[in-house]
Structure formats: structure tokens, C-alpha cells
Scaffold this motif. Structure first.
Motif, PDB file in Angstrom:
ATOM      1  N   VAL A 184      12.215   3.482  -0.056  1.00  0.00           N
ATOM      2  CA  VAL A 184      12.426   4.813  -0.630  1.00  0.00           C
ATOM      3  C   VAL A 184      12.085   4.712  -2.108  1.00  0.00           C
ATOM      4  O   VAL A 184      12.736   3.987  -2.862  1.00  0.00           O
ATOM      5  CB  VAL A 184      13.872   5.289  -0.438  1.00  0.00           C
ATOM      6  CG1 VAL A 184      14.105   6.591  -1.185  1.00  0.00           C
ATOM      7  CG2 VAL A 184      14.191   5.457   1.042  1.00  0.00           C
ATOM      8  N   ASN A 185      11.043   5.423  -2.518  1.00  0.00           N
ATOM      9  CA  ASN A 185      10.574   5.393  -3.902  1.00  0.00           C
ATOM     10  C   ASN A 185      10.826   6.746  -4.535  1.00  0.00           C
ATOM     11  O   ASN A 185      10.279   7.766  -4.093  1.00  0.00           O
ATOM     12  CB  ASN A 185       9.084   5.055  -3.947  1.00  0.00           C
ATOM     13  CG  ASN A 185       8.606   4.719  -5.356  1.00  0.00           C
ATOM     14  OD1 ASN A 185       9.396   4.628  -6.289  1.00  0.00           O
ATOM     15  ND2 ASN A 185       7.307   4.543  -5.510  1.00  0.00           N
ATOM     16  N   ILE A 186      11.691   6.782  -5.526  1.00  0.00           N
ATOM     17  CA  ILE A 186      12.068   8.022  -6.206  1.00  0.00           C
ATOM     18  C   ILE A 186      11.199   8.161  -7.454  1.00  0.00           C
ATOM     19  O   ILE A 186      11.266   7.331  -8.364  1.00  0.00           O
ATOM     20  CB  ILE A 186      13.561   8.009  -6.554  1.00  0.00           C
ATOM     21  CG1 ILE A 186      14.391   7.923  -5.262  1.00  0.00           C
ATOM     22  CG2 ILE A 186      13.938   9.227  -7.378  1.00  0.00           C
ATOM     23  CD1 ILE A 186      15.829   7.557  -5.488  1.00  0.00           C
ATOM     24  N   ILE A 187      10.383   9.197  -7.478  1.00  0.00           N
ATOM     25  CA  ILE A 187       9.463   9.421  -8.592  1.00  0.00           C
ATOM     26  C   ILE A 187      10.103  10.418  -9.551  1.00  0.00           C
ATOM     27  O   ILE A 187      10.510  11.512  -9.147  1.00  0.00           O
ATOM     28  CB  ILE A 187       8.111   9.962  -8.092  1.00  0.00           C
ATOM     29  CG1 ILE A 187       7.566   9.070  -6.957  1.00  0.00           C
ATOM     30  CG2 ILE A 187       7.122  10.055  -9.239  1.00  0.00           C
ATOM     31  CD1 ILE A 187       7.348   7.635  -7.354  1.00  0.00           C
ATOM     32  N   THR A 188      10.207  10.022 -10.817  1.00  0.00           N
ATOM     33  CA  THR A 188      10.879  10.865 -11.801  1.00  0.00           C
ATOM     34  C   THR A 188       9.924  11.900 -12.392  1.00  0.00           C
ATOM     35  O   THR A 188       8.701  11.756 -12.344  1.00  0.00           O
ATOM     36  CB  THR A 188      11.475  10.015 -12.928  1.00  0.00           C
ATOM     37  OG1 THR A 188      10.423   9.299 -13.591  1.00  0.00           O
ATOM     38  CG2 THR A 188      12.475   9.018 -12.378  1.00  0.00           C
TER      39      THR A 188
END
Length: 957
Positions: A184-188
Motif C-alpha cells: 500500500v503506497n500512500i502518495i501525498t
């Protein structure tokens, strides 16, 4: 060893080529329909699942992207709650779990993040999902109850999220340990010019569980820089278990630890009694010489014979359905472009989560099975001011106390208050250079993150002080602060007594992660079918973790299982390489076949080196059909808590096959005759304390993952009068995990011990003379295996603009066709598709369908969430009330409907007003008789009485 790796590489490439020909595998990034005669290609973007820039690599993997619009459509305010609604998600901790008290320690021995929210993919567990923020690892949670192995997504404010990319495939070759089930990659948010204020409020239809929040974002873009700042605040009020019928009474029956006390002892004449206080008597009298309880003759004094069905304590109303929490987050990042080829950045975050858990008043256990040395060896002399029996009550293994159990409701419920502080700092540089007429991209990054958790426990007891207050009056009188304790009767414990036995307990834990990465990517050279692309890099990480329980607990004085401080650290050095090799391409680009290769070598200070390869194929068969396949090897290193975690306890709901079940008619026999268990001995309490803990001899888990599928975007459904775009996606997945780090299921271990009497299962399980379990040790091991496979099938349909607006349909489905877990000796664990066990269930089919509508300034969305039925063992105290049969129960399939409507006002840059209702038709979850608390599976279903409405105003300026 190198030869073996080369052989493995050759076999995997051959295998991948073979399996990709039938072509079955899918991704969220589907090909765009294009005019006839042109190839369908993917937008050139960098996505989770590859380190190579500028390539069409995103088409090789099933990456699901949740945009900002997707996130806001849910009406939820936690990243964890949002990703837990994905069809590929499994059972994971969230704020619907009352995670302290009896459920307060994980069976995995690594502590539980009370008030946290995690993510599980493919039902492989939250610790097998890697969580990234902008491609960098996020620090594991701290809970003040241990050193956890998973990330708490509530430490990441939702306000800073631009999108969430979810890779549901093994990715250890690209990202290292933990990426077994996916990433799970959370892009800001970065490119943001202007300001935004968002205010929201919601509550359940029952008028409780109020949730409100305020988010502020501001950004500035110039030709050479980007600045983004955000401030967020979210507060969620509690929902009490007493406010819903399903959770107000324990389905499994109550507890034998009761407010009037249970006193089992042998008198000086050798007669055995099992007594409780007659209700309403504060100071019961005892008459010696009355017949014992087996005689069937009623007593005429202040006591009566204990009867579980009549006297059991209802602990359920003290629990919570939704735990209250308050989260405040501050985030900022700045990026400066020094020139066209070089930029630098810095980012920082601080987040505080304050949460509360509640449990029933803590019971006091004395004598055999007490759990502490002070409780075990207690002596209540005849001259103790409140001893009504007239003789000494002596603990220990040779004393006359069988058991003394008292639930002091005078002290109120146990309250666990957590404060969790998360800090994060990162900085780096990135750019590109040109060599031999080719561009090469590079970046270097450093980050430091830390979670610190403090927990204050109110309403628990000091076992040493209890023993002194019940002991010799002279000793109590000589001990400063001691007040003699009265546990005999109802409402007998005064505030002065509570002041002596009930101090505060304060626990603390923290985790730190320091990391550095350097990456390089670009085109190596031109091949016969196109450029050969590559990425390579180096990564260093250092992990530190510690758990420091209250000094009273360390001294063994906590009225429960003592725990000791835990601390540890390790580091890892890693190098990786990735290649994308075009094997075949037509000149017009309508067909293309690419091979991807990746490998990572990891050197751990705890166990040594590990190499993990990955191989994939991406075959664009025609302009609107894409096939792909991948095979990966992965691993997960044991965490600090799993390696070094000290003993903890959780109270499991277990059926002891060696004892007569609670509520069985008189004269019943146990299902199995077990050595050391008297005939007719009865299980008086379904809650059995289970000891858990770490194991420094643990080895890494290893895994093989395979996925294959297709993406079909038919040109006949593109830019027509009934369809702008139509995508069909199908994915087959398979994970084969060996040496899984977990404890054998406690019920399975107990059943195998009873049926085989083998030391392999019975070591650590000891019994009292009455036959009831005294100690149950259930520590971590490298379990045998977990094998799971299934299918994803999705449809995405965008319809053309009409006179009544524009519609979009998204329909996503997951089928779990196999889930098989086996113990170290091959024993089959109870988990499986369509089965509910130990507060988690694996539906065979989960489905989410959303219809979006937009017309002028109006928007609307209708979402349907469906879970298929599951089966469980019936553990209800009265099966006729809750179960299909005395042994099994069906959790019916469940469908939720969510509705949202919005309107845009053209003021400043736009004011979006939104109203929504989740669970419109107030669908209650199916009753779960095997679940520990609240009568339903909180990891899969909405809370009972769960219609939730909300309002949101979003102003941009």
C-alpha cells in the motif's frame, strides 16, 4: 549458490512464458481504447510495483488506485477504514475492536495497537503488507502493549493523501521484507496552489458515535518550487456495547468471575464447597457444618452453591462497539528545483492520536490459577477482619483454596487511555543526466520516523497489595497506606480499600525506523524490439523497538500475567536490480511482448542474507487486449516483538473437550476423557487465559507468489453512443507461504492435546485438581504453511454525456477459492474460505459496485458492498437462540448500500456541499457466536445499528 539462482531464473522465465500464453491477468491501469490500427498503450507514469521510470511497466501488475474522489466518496475519515473496504482486503484491526482488556494482547505476541487501524491483503495478515508513503517505508505502530509488526494507518492523516496505490502481488524483490501479500503506497499531495478548508460531521442513526473533523490545506506552486502544508483534526466519539441488543449480552454466556464472589475451598473437616454470596448481602454470614453443594440441600446462611447458568456475570455492557479517538496531524513538504536537472525536497509530519478502550471491571483471582505468585500463594487468616468462614484460607498448590474469584464492580470498568505520537522527517534529491544520448534518472532519500505510545490503565489492581490487605492484619497495619480488604459479599469494597489495591499502571512503547535509499534508472541500450530499461539501487534500514511496562508489572504485582521489558534492534543492507526487456514488437506497435526481471539481496544483522527474485511478462496481444503474468519469491523477517517480545495474556473463548460444557444437564459427560480430569468435571468459564510471547529462534517466512490475467478494453465499446470506455479485468492470484510466524490456533491446540495427549500439543497446558486449565502457553513458532489462491474480476464502464448527466460504473469482485493453513506438524488450522473463526472470517465472495452520476453542478454516487455467507462453530451458551444446530452457525450473506449526493456552488474556487448515508437500509451484521466481544465480526462488518449519516463542506480558495 549462484548456480542455483541461475537455474531458478531459467526455470521461472520458462514457466512464465508458458503460463502467460492462455493469458489471464489484470490490472487497474487498463489500456485506453484508441482508433483502429493503433496500439493501445498505457500512460507513462511511475506506479507502485516498479522502480523503472518512463516505461509501460504499470501494465504488468494489478495496481488499484484510489483517487481523492474515490476516498471522499466513502464518507470515512481513516485510511485504514477505506482500504479495509477493498474486495481484496482481509480481516484487520480497526477502531471497531475494543482492543484492550480481554482482547488486549495479540495471539502473535507482538502487542496490539489499541485504537489503531491496519490493512490486510489476501487474508495473509497486516504484518505481511508493506506500507509506504511516497515510496518510503512507514514506521510500525506503537501501542504501549508490545512491539508490533504492522503499521497503524491512523498515524497518517487523511488530509495529506493525494491517492492510494494498492499492489496486490508479492513484491519483496522490489521493496524487501514484508511485501508478501502486497504493498500500500500512500502518495501525498504536492502540486497544490491555493487553499482548501473541509469541515465534516456525522453520526450513527441511533444518535451516537458522533464524528467530526476539520482539514486545512494550503499550497503554492512557482516555476521553481512547490510548497504544501496541511493541518487536520478528527474526533470520533464512542459507541457503547450496551446501546445495541446484539452486544449487550455475551452470546457465549457470562463469566464465573462475579460481583458476589465465588469461593471454592475445603473446610477443616475435609468438606468441599463452591459458594457464592446470596444476592444483595453486603456482609454474608457463614454457618459451618451445612451440607456441601453435592448434597442438593439448600444452604440457610448468607451463601448459596455457585451455579454458572444462574450466577454468571454479564460483562458485555461495559465494552465498546466503537472506540473513541482524537487525531491531530500536521504535515508539510517543500520541493525546490535548482535547475531543470536537479531538485531537492524536505518533508515533515507530526501526528497525535489519543484513544480510549474500556473493559469490564477487572476480576480478582486467588489460589490455583490466579496468574500471579501473590494471588496463588495468598493466605486469608481466620482473624482477617472480613473473613466470614472462621478458618484460614490458604492458597498455593497444597492449600485449601480451590479458587476464589471476585469481580469488584465497586472499582468500575477498566479504562485504557493511549497517547500515540508519530514524528517523521525526510529529505532527498532527485534529477537526471544524459550519457550516450540517453537519459538516466536518479534519486537519494533519507528518512527518520518514530512512534511513541503511552498507555494509562485505570481500574486494574495490584496483586501484592491485595494479598497484604487480605493477609495478617498486623502486617497490613504496619504497611503504610494498607486498608484491610473485604471481598466477601456485594458492594463491600470501600473507596479507601480501592485506593490501596487500585493504583494507576502506566506502560510505554516506541519504535524507530531510520532509512536511506539511492536509486538509478534509465535505458541501457536499444534491443531488437525496443529499449532495454533498468533500475538499480541500494537501501539501508535500522529498526529499534522497546516496550516498558509499569514497574509494578515488572515486579509481578499486576493483577494478571506479569510482563518484562522488551527491547531490540537490527539493521539491513539491500541492493536490487530490475530490467524490462522487450522480446517482440510489431512496427505499428499493435503487438508487444516484454519480459521483466527483478532481484534483491538483503543482508540482515539478525539472520544473514536472503535473495528474492521476480519474473514477469506483459503481452499486448492486440490493440485492445493485454495479457500479463508474474512469479515472485518473497520473505518476511521476524519483527522485534516477534523475536524478543515478553509474555502477555489474552483471554480466548475456548471449548475444553475434556470438561462438561457450561449449561449441560446434570450427569452429562465430557466429549473426551482426559488424564487428570475428574469424571463429570465442568467447564465453568468459556474464557481461558492464554499466554503468548516472542521466540528468538524464529526464522524468516518465505513465500512464492504468482499472478496471471488479462485486461480487455474493446474498441467496439469506445466512443460510441452508449459507451465512452469499457474495461474488463480478470486476475488469478496464488500465494504459498512457508514458515509462517504465528502461534497455532489455541482451540486447535487444545483439541489436539485432548485427542492425542501428545507432548507436542500438551506442553504448556496444565490443569488444576478440579480439571480446569491452570496455564495455557501458546508461543510463536514458524508455522508450517499458508496457501491461498483466488480470482479478481472487475468491470469499469464510462457512459457518454446525456441530457440527464454522465454515468460511470465500477464493479469489483474477489473470489477466494482456497485458504489452507497448516501447523508445523502438518495439522490443518480451522481458517478457510467461507469460514469464521477467532474474530476473523474469509468470505468466499466480496463485491463492491459503485454508480457515479454527474449533471451540471450535481453529483451522486450509490455503492453496494456485498459479503457472502460464512460458517462458524456454534459457541453460544444457548444454541437454540442463535445457531442453526448445536454445533454450527451460518453468518448470512450481507449487503450494504451507501448513498452520497453533492452540489457545487461557484463561490471562490468552489464550495462543494456533500451529504451521505452509509448503510442506508440499516443492515445489521450477522450474529457471530465465536467472536470474542460484541457478538459480531468487527473486521468484516459494519457495527449493529450502523446507519451512518454525514455532512461535508469543502471550500477551495
Amino acid at each position: 549458490m549462484k548456480a542455483l539462482h541461475r537455474q531458478a531464473l531459467t526455470r521461472a522465465i520458462q514457466f512464465s512464458l508458458l503460463v502467460s500464453m492462455p493469458g489471464i491477468v489484470a490490472a487497474q491501469d487498463a489500456p485506453q481504447a484508441t482508433p483502429s490500427g493503433q496500439a493501445t498503450t498505457l500512460d507513462t507514469v511511475t506506479v507502485t510495483g516498479t522502480r523503472i521510470k518512463r516505461s509501460e511497466a504499470e501494465g504488468r501488475l494489478p495496481v488499484q488506485t484510489l483517487t481523492r474522489d474515490d476516498i471522499e466518496r466513502t464518507g470515512l475519515n481513516s485510511i485504514g477504514d477505506i482500504v479495509q473496504e477493498l474486495t481484496g482486503s482481509g480481516s484487520a484491526l480497526n477502531t471497531k475492536f475494543n482492543s484492550s482488556g480481554n482482547f488486549g494482547f495479540s495471539p502473535n505476541g507482538d502487542g496490539v495497537g489499541a485504537g489503531s487501524s491496519q490493512v490486510d491483503l489476501r487474508h495473509l495478515g497486516a504484518k505481511r503488507v508493506l506500507v509506504l508513503v511516497d515510496g518510503m517505508r512507514w514506521v510500525n505502530e506503537s501501542s504501549a502493549s508490545g512491539v508490533a509488526a504492522a503499521v497503524d494507518l491512523n498515524t497518517i492523516p487523511l488530509a495529506l493523501v493525494e491517492r492510494i496505490e494498492v499492489l496486490e502481488d508479492g513484491a519483496s524483490s522490489l521493496y524487501g521484507s514484508d511485501a508478501i501479500a502486497g504493498v500500500v503506497n500512500i502518495i501525498t499531495r504536492r502540486n497544490f496552489d491555493g487553499g482548501q478548508v473541509q469541515v465534516n460531521y456525522g453520526e450513527y442513526g441511533e444518535g451516537d458515535g458522533d464524528t467530526y473533523g476539520v482539514d486545512f490545506a494550503w499550497g503554492m506552486d512557482t516555476d521553481r518550487s512547490n510548497l504544501f502544508l496541511s493541518l487536520s483534526y478528527v474526533k470520533q466519539e464512542e459507541v457503547s456495547s450496551s446501546d445495541r441488543p446484539i452486544s449487550s449480552v455475551p452470546i457465549q454466556g457470562g463469566s464465573s468471575r462475579i460481583p458476589g464472589g465465588r469461593f471454592a475451598f475445603t473446610d477443616p473437616d475435609g468438606n468441599s464447597y463452591d459458594l457464592t454470596t446470596v444476592p444483595t448481602l453486603n456482609n454474608p454470614t457463614y454457618t459451618p457444618g451445612l451440607p456441601d453443594c453435592d448434597s442438593g440441600v439448600a444452604r440457610t446462611d448468607g451463601f448459596r452453591c455457585f451455579d454458572f447458568d444462574r450466577d454468571a456475570f454479564n460483562y458485555a455492557p461495559y465494552n465498546l462497539l466503537v472506540t473513541p479517538s482524537e487525531r491531530t496531524g500536521v504535515f508539510g513538504q517543500y520541493r525546490f528545483h535548482i535547475n531543470d536537472q536537479l531538485s531537492v525536497y524536505a518533508k515533515a509530519l507530526f501526528n497525535r492520536r489519543e484513544s480510549t478502550n474500556r473493559a469490564a471491571p477487572e476480576p480478582i483471582d486467588l489460589g490455583p490459577g490466579a496468574g500471579t505468585d501473590f494471588g496463588l500463594n495468598v493466605v486469608i487468616p481466620a482473624n482477617q477482619p472480613f473473613n466470614p468462614f472462621g478458618f484460614d484460607l490458604i492458597g498455593g498448590t497444597d492449600g485449601n483454596i480451590g479458587t476464589i474469584r471476585r469481580r469488584p464492580i465497586e472499582g468500575g470498568p477498566r479504562i485504557f487511555e493511549q497517547q500515540v505520537d508519530t514524528t517523521y522527517f525526510a529529505a532527498g534529491a532527485e534529477g537526471f543526466f544524459t550519457a550516450a544520448d540517453r537519459d538516466f534518472y536518479w534519486d537519494v532519500n533519507g528518512a527518520y520516523s518514530k512512534n511513541e505510545a503511552d498507555q494509562t490503565n485505570r481500574g486494574s489492581y495490584n496483586s501484592r497489595n491485595i494479598a497484604i490487605a487480605l493477609g495478617d492484619p498486623a502486617v497490613c497495619a504496619a504497611t503504610p497506606g494498607c486498608t484491610p480488604l473485604d471481598i466477601f459479599g456485594f458492594n463491600t469494597i470501600t473507596p479507601a480499600m480501592l485506593g490501596w489495591i487500585s493504583p494507576l499502571f502506566k506502560d510505554r512503547s516506541e519504535q524507530e525506523l531510520t532509512q536511506f535509499t539511492a536509486n538509478l534508472s534509465g535505458d541501457l541500450f536499444a534491443g531488437w524490439a525496443g529499449d532495454i530499461e533498468f533500475a538499480t539501487g541500494y537501501e539501508y534500514r535500522e529498526y529499534k523497538g522497546s516496550y516498558n511496562p509499569d514497574p509494578q508489572t515488572v515486579r509481578g504485582e499486576y493483577n494478571g500475567v506479569p510482563s518484562l521489558p522488551t527491547s531490540g534492534k537490527y539493521d539491513v543492507n539491500e541492493v536490487y536490480a530490475e530490467l524490462n526487456v522487450p522480446l517482440f514488437a510489431l512496427a505499428d506497435g499493435t503487438e508487444k511482448l516484454e519480459l521483466s526481471l527483478a532481484g534483491r539481496y538483503s543482508d540482515y544483522s539478525t539472520f544473514g542474507g536472503e535473495f528474492t527474485p521476480k519474473y514477469g511478462l506483459r503481452w499486448q496481444v492486440a490493440k485492445d487486449l493485454l495479457l500479463r503474468a508474474s512469479y515472485a519469491e518473497g520473505f518476511r523477517a521476524p519483527s522485534i516483538g516477534e523475536l524478543y517480545g515478553s509474555q502477555s495474556r489474552f483471554d480466548a473463548l475456548l471449548v475444553d473437550p475434556c470438561l462438561v460444557p457450561p449449561g449441560a444437564p446434570a450427569g452429562s459427560t465430557a466429549p473426551l476423557a482426559c488424564p487428570g480430569v475428574p469424571a463429570g468435571a465442568r467447564q465453568n468459564d468459556p474464557q481461558i487465559s492464554v499466554l503468548t510471547g516472542g521466540n528468538p529462534a524464529l526464522e524468516p517466512e518465505t513465500a512464492n507468489s504468482f499472478s496471471a490475467g488479462m485486461v480487455y478494453s474493446p474498441s467496439w465499446a469506445a466512443e460510441t453512443n452508449w459507451s465512452d470506455r469499457l474495461d474488463f479485468e480478470v486476475t488469478f492470484y496464488r500465494h504459498d507461504l512457508s514458515g509462517a510466524i504465528q502461534a497455532i490456533d489455541a482451540q486447535t491446540q487444545l483439541d489436539l492435546c485432548a485427542s492425542t495427549q501428545s507432548p507436542q500439543y500438551c506442553t504448556g497446558i496444565t490443569r488444576l485438581p478440579s480439571g480446569e486449565i491452570d496455564q495455557f502457553a501458546n508461543f510463536l513458532i514458524n508455522l508450517g504453511s499458508i496457501k491461498t489462491d483466488g480470482w479478481d474480476a472487475d468491470v469499469f464502464w464510462t457512459m457518454p454525456e446525456t441530457s440527464i448527466g454522465r454515468f460511470k460504473l465500477s464493479w469489483q469482485n474477489t473470489w477466494v477459492t482456497r485458504y489452507e493453513a497448516r501447523g508445523a506438524a502438518g495439522q490443518l488450522q480451522p481458517q478457510g474460505p467461507g469460514i469464521e473463526v477467532a474474530d476473523t472470517g474469509i468470505p468466499e465472495w466480496t463485491s463492491n459496485a459503485t454508480i457515479d452520476w454527474k449533471y451540471l453542478n450535481w453529483t451522486a454516487a450509490w455503492t453496494i458492498r456485498h459479503l457472502s455467507e460464512m460458517e462458524e462453530a456454534c459457541l453460544a451458551a444457548d444454541p437454540s437462540l442463535f445457531c442453526d444446530s448445536p454445533t454450527s452457525n451460518t453468518l448470512d450473506d450481507t449487503t450494504y448500500n451507501d448513498l452520497q449526493v453533492g452540489y457545487m456552488i461557484n463561490w471562490l474556487k468552489g464550495l462543494q456541499l456533500t451529504a451521505g448515508v452509509n448503510n442506508v437500509f440499516d443492515e445489521d451484521p450477522p450474529v457471530c457466536t465465536s467472536c470474542s466481544l460484541n457478538g459480531y465480526d468487527a473486521s468484516n462488518y459494519d457495527i449493529p445499528g450502523g446507519r451512518f449519516w454525514y455532512l461535508r463542506a469543502d471550500l477551495k480558495f
